[in-house]
Write a protein that holds these residues in place. Structure first.
Motif, PDB file in Angstrom:
ATOM      1  N   LEU A  40     -31.733  89.827 147.292  1.00  0.00           N
ATOM      2  CA  LEU A  40     -32.431  88.874 147.429  1.00  0.00           C
ATOM      3  C   LEU A  40     -33.984  89.894 146.901  1.00  0.00           C
ATOM      4  N   THR A  41     -34.646  89.230 147.217  1.00  0.00           N
ATOM      5  CA  THR A  41     -36.486  89.760 146.899  1.00  0.00           C
ATOM      6  C   THR A  41     -37.542  88.572 147.678  1.00  0.00           C
ATOM      7  N   ILE A  42     -37.869  88.733 148.259  1.00  0.00           N
ATOM      8  CA  ILE A  42     -38.435  87.676 148.890  1.00  0.00           C
ATOM      9  C   ILE A  42     -39.804  88.575 148.994  1.00  0.00           C
ATOM     10  N   ALA A  43     -40.506  87.369 148.645  1.00  0.00           N
ATOM     11  CA  ALA A  43     -42.532  87.016 147.897  1.00  0.00           C
ATOM     12  C   ALA A  43     -43.125  86.558 148.382  1.00  0.00           C
ATOM     13  N   SER A  44     -44.402  86.700 148.497  1.00  0.00           N
ATOM     14  CA  SER A  44     -45.315  85.229 148.967  1.00  0.00           C
ATOM     15  C   SER A  44     -46.111  85.823 148.396  1.00  0.00           C
ATOM     16  N   PRO A  45     -47.305  85.201 148.079  1.00  0.00           N
ATOM     17  CA  PRO A  45     -48.741  85.540 147.487  1.00  0.00           C
ATOM     18  C   PRO A  45     -49.504  86.446 148.100  1.00  0.00           C
ATOM     19  N   LYS A  46     -49.703  87.053 150.118  1.00  0.00           N
ATOM     20  CA  LYS A  46     -49.987  88.192 150.235  1.00  0.00           C
ATOM     21  C   LYS A  46     -48.801  89.060 151.299  1.00  0.00           C
ATOM     22  N   GLY A  47     -48.157  89.062 150.771  1.00  0.00           N
ATOM     23  CA  GLY A  47     -47.268  89.924 151.173  1.00  0.00           C
ATOM     24  C   GLY A  47     -46.800  89.557 152.508  1.00  0.00           C
ATOM     25  N   LEU A  88     -44.426  91.572 141.945  1.00  0.00           N
ATOM     26  CA  LEU A  88     -43.721  91.140 141.059  1.00  0.00           C
ATOM     27  C   LEU A  88     -43.484  90.627 139.334  1.00  0.00           C
ATOM     28  N   LEU A  89     -44.456  90.715 139.101  1.00  0.00           N
ATOM     29  CA  LEU A  89     -45.029  89.814 137.888  1.00  0.00           C
ATOM     30  C   LEU A  89     -44.673  90.780 137.145  1.00  0.00           C
ATOM     31  N   PRO A  90     -44.504  92.804 136.722  1.00  0.00           N
ATOM     32  CA  PRO A  90     -44.005  93.694 136.165  1.00  0.00           C
ATOM     33  C   PRO A  90     -43.231  93.301 135.909  1.00  0.00           C
ATOM     34  N   ARG A  91     -42.010  93.179 136.764  1.00  0.00           N
ATOM     35  CA  ARG A  91     -40.341  93.132 136.947  1.00  0.00           C
ATOM     36  C   ARG A  91     -40.128  92.190 136.948  1.00  0.00           C
ATOM     37  N   VAL A  92     -40.143  90.999 136.210  1.00  0.00           N
ATOM     38  CA  VAL A  92     -39.643  90.168 135.613  1.00  0.00           C
ATOM     39  C   VAL A  92     -37.957  90.410 135.201  1.00  0.00           C
ATOM     40  N   SER A  93     -37.817  91.412 134.437  1.00  0.00           N
ATOM     41  CA  SER A  93     -36.629  91.805 133.565  1.00  0.00           C
ATOM     42  C   SER A  93     -35.829  92.114 134.516  1.00  0.00           C
ATOM     43  N   GLU A  94     -35.908  92.756 136.101  1.00  0.00           N
ATOM     44  CA  GLU A  94     -35.232  92.806 137.144  1.00  0.00           C
ATOM     45  C   GLU A  94     -34.414  91.633 137.795  1.00  0.00           C
ATOM     46  N   PHE A  95     -34.977  90.166 137.581  1.00  0.00           N
ATOM     47  CA  PHE A  95     -34.277  89.614 138.776  1.00  0.00           C
ATOM     48  C   PHE A  95     -33.390  88.608 137.736  1.00  0.00           C
ATOM     49  N   ASP A  96     -32.557  87.992 138.199  1.00  0.00           N
ATOM     50  CA  ASP A  96     -31.625  87.037 137.457  1.00  0.00           C
ATOM     51  C   ASP A  96     -32.370  85.544 137.943  1.00  0.00           C
ATOM     52  N   ALA A  97     -32.910  84.814 138.632  1.00  0.00           N
ATOM     53  CA  ALA A  97     -33.401  83.904 139.060  1.00  0.00           C
ATOM     54  C   ALA A  97     -34.592  83.443 139.854  1.00  0.00           C
ATOM     55  N   ALA A 124     -39.198  81.220 132.430  1.00  0.00           N
ATOM     56  CA  ALA A 124     -38.467  80.435 131.533  1.00  0.00           C
ATOM     57  C   ALA A 124     -38.475  80.544 130.015  1.00  0.00           C
ATOM     58  N   ALA A 125     -39.827  81.395 129.938  1.00  0.00           N
ATOM     59  CA  ALA A 125     -39.982  82.192 128.479  1.00  0.00           C
ATOM     60  C   ALA A 125     -38.138  83.211 128.404  1.00  0.00           C
ATOM     61  N   ALA A 126     -38.041  84.078 129.671  1.00  0.00           N
ATOM     62  CA  ALA A 126     -36.384  84.650 129.327  1.00  0.00           C
ATOM     63  C   ALA A 126     -35.026  83.674 129.010  1.00  0.00           C
ATOM     64  N   LYS A 127     -35.364  82.390 129.815  1.00  0.00           N
ATOM     65  CA  LYS A 127     -34.183  81.560 129.638  1.00  0.00           C
ATOM     66  C   LYS A 127     -33.795  81.792 131.404  1.00  0.00           C
ATOM     67  N   LYS A 128     -34.214  81.914 132.103  1.00  0.00           N
ATOM     68  CA  LYS A 128     -33.340  82.578 133.121  1.00  0.00           C
ATOM     69  C   LYS A 128     -33.816  80.867 134.565  1.00  0.00           C
ATOM     70  N   PRO A 129     -32.630  80.655 135.637  1.00  0.00           N
ATOM     71  CA  PRO A 129     -33.274  79.672 136.155  1.00  0.00           C
ATOM     72  C   PRO A 129     -34.075  79.593 136.987  1.00  0.00           C
ATOM     73  N   ILE A 130     -35.040  78.735 136.893  1.00  0.00           N
ATOM     74  CA  ILE A 130     -35.993  78.372 137.988  1.00  0.00           C
ATOM     75  C   ILE A 130     -35.485  77.058 139.256  1.00  0.00           C
ATOM     76  N   SER A 131     -36.143  77.260 139.928  1.00  0.00           N
ATOM     77  CA  SER A 131     -36.193  76.432 141.059  1.00  0.00           C
ATOM     78  C   SER A 131     -36.602  75.960 142.105  1.00  0.00           C
ATOM     79  N   ALA A 132     -36.397  74.920 142.854  1.00  0.00           N
ATOM     80  CA  ALA A 132     -36.943  74.806 143.818  1.00  0.00           C
ATOM     81  C   ALA A 132     -37.256  73.792 144.516  1.00  0.00           C
ATOM     82  N   VAL A 133     -37.099  73.597 146.150  1.00  0.00           N
ATOM     83  CA  VAL A 133     -36.489  72.179 146.969  1.00  0.00           C
ATOM     84  C   VAL A 133     -37.898  71.789 147.191  1.00  0.00           C
ATOM     85  N   CYS A 134     -37.942  70.495 147.897  1.00  0.00           N
ATOM     86  CA  CYS A 134     -38.541  69.502 148.707  1.00  0.00           C
ATOM     87  C   CYS A 134     -40.223  69.776 148.507  1.00  0.00           C
ATOM     88  N   HIS A 135     -40.906  70.647 148.860  1.00  0.00           N
ATOM     89  CA  HIS A 135     -42.352  70.194 148.809  1.00  0.00           C
ATOM     90  C   HIS A 135     -42.575  71.515 147.569  1.00  0.00           C
TER      91      HIS A 135
END
Length: 235
Positions: A40-47, A88-97, A124-135
């Motif tokens: 896991l890599t955890i990120a947030s808007p402000k870090g 994280l935006l330039p690093r999308v290729s590092e992640f699977d979901a 989505a363009a890379a056809k990788k799973p995208i997910s979210a829960v609740c709000h």
């Protein structure tokens, strides 16, 4: 090698209308870490340290998995030292979901966050799973699918219901009602459990969306979303 999952948390800690503290629900945040099968890599808007919703901490204090997440030095490093989302935006290729945690915070900071929108569209363009829960599914409202249409148009989706929001007495404090907006953008494809607070997980794999889109309605759906995401990753 364990799949790499980018987990996105809110940085928003106070509801403007009420002054009530908010943040990431502990019951959602431990969902992926408790599986122990992903890197896991955890990120947030402000870090930096992401706010935990104090009401969630109190509500789930008797849940051993939630307590372990809060007290474990290993997992504390994850939510107390989140990476800044823009890095994280330039690093999308590092992640699977990618997985978005819920709580009321995303309604205020992630719904229109341009970096978050770009991240989701890149996954989505890379056809990788995208997910979210609740709000968390609010993050999909302003995103586009690889075909240029709104990501969730014509797609089954779920998220925190209007009745659930009414029952926690926070409808007036929200910038919008999530069920209403998800139903509008999806073209009437919003679905929910038969009863409030019941588990509801939706896995959408129709053509044009990119990778699988996995959404969960409420806290009871968090584990189900985690399980569906692991399945999509082949685990």
């Amino acid at each position: 090698m364990a799949p790499k999952v980018l987990v996105v948390l809110t940085s928003f800690d106070t509801m403007p209308a009420t002054g009530k503290p908010t943040g990431c629900p502990n019951s959602h945040t431990h969902t992926m870490s408790s599986k122990g099968k992903c890197d896991l890599t955890i990120a947030s808007p402000k870090g930096g340290e992401a706010p935990l919703d104090p009401s969630s901490v109190e509500m789930f204090k008797s849940d051993p998995k939630s307590t372990q997440f809060l007290e474990s030095p290993e997992t504390q490093k994850l939510w107390k030292n989140t990476e800044k989302l823009s890095n994280l935006l330039p690093r999308v290729s590092e992640f699977d979901a990618i997985f978005y945690v819920g709580g009321h915070g995303p309604m205020f900071d992630l719904t229109e966050d341009k970096t978050s929108i770009a991240l989701i569209e890149a996954f989505a363009a890379a056809k990788k799973p995208i997910s979210a829960v609740c709000h968390g599914p609010c993050v999909f409202l302003n995103t586009k699918a690889p075909n240029g249409e709104p990501l969730i148009t014509g797609k089954a989706v779920t998220g925190f219901s209007n009745l659930e929001e009414d029952q926690v007495q926070l409808s007036a404090a929200m910038p919008f009602m999530l069920e209403t907006e998800l139903n509008k953008i999806s073209g009437g494809k919003y679905v929910k459990a038969d009863e409030p607070w019941g588990e509801k997980v939706v896995v959408e794999t129709t053509a044009g969306i990119g990778g699988p889109l996995i959404t969960g309605q409420n806290p009871a759906s968090a584990s189900g979303v985690g399980a569906a995401l692991l399945k999509a990753l082949g685990l």
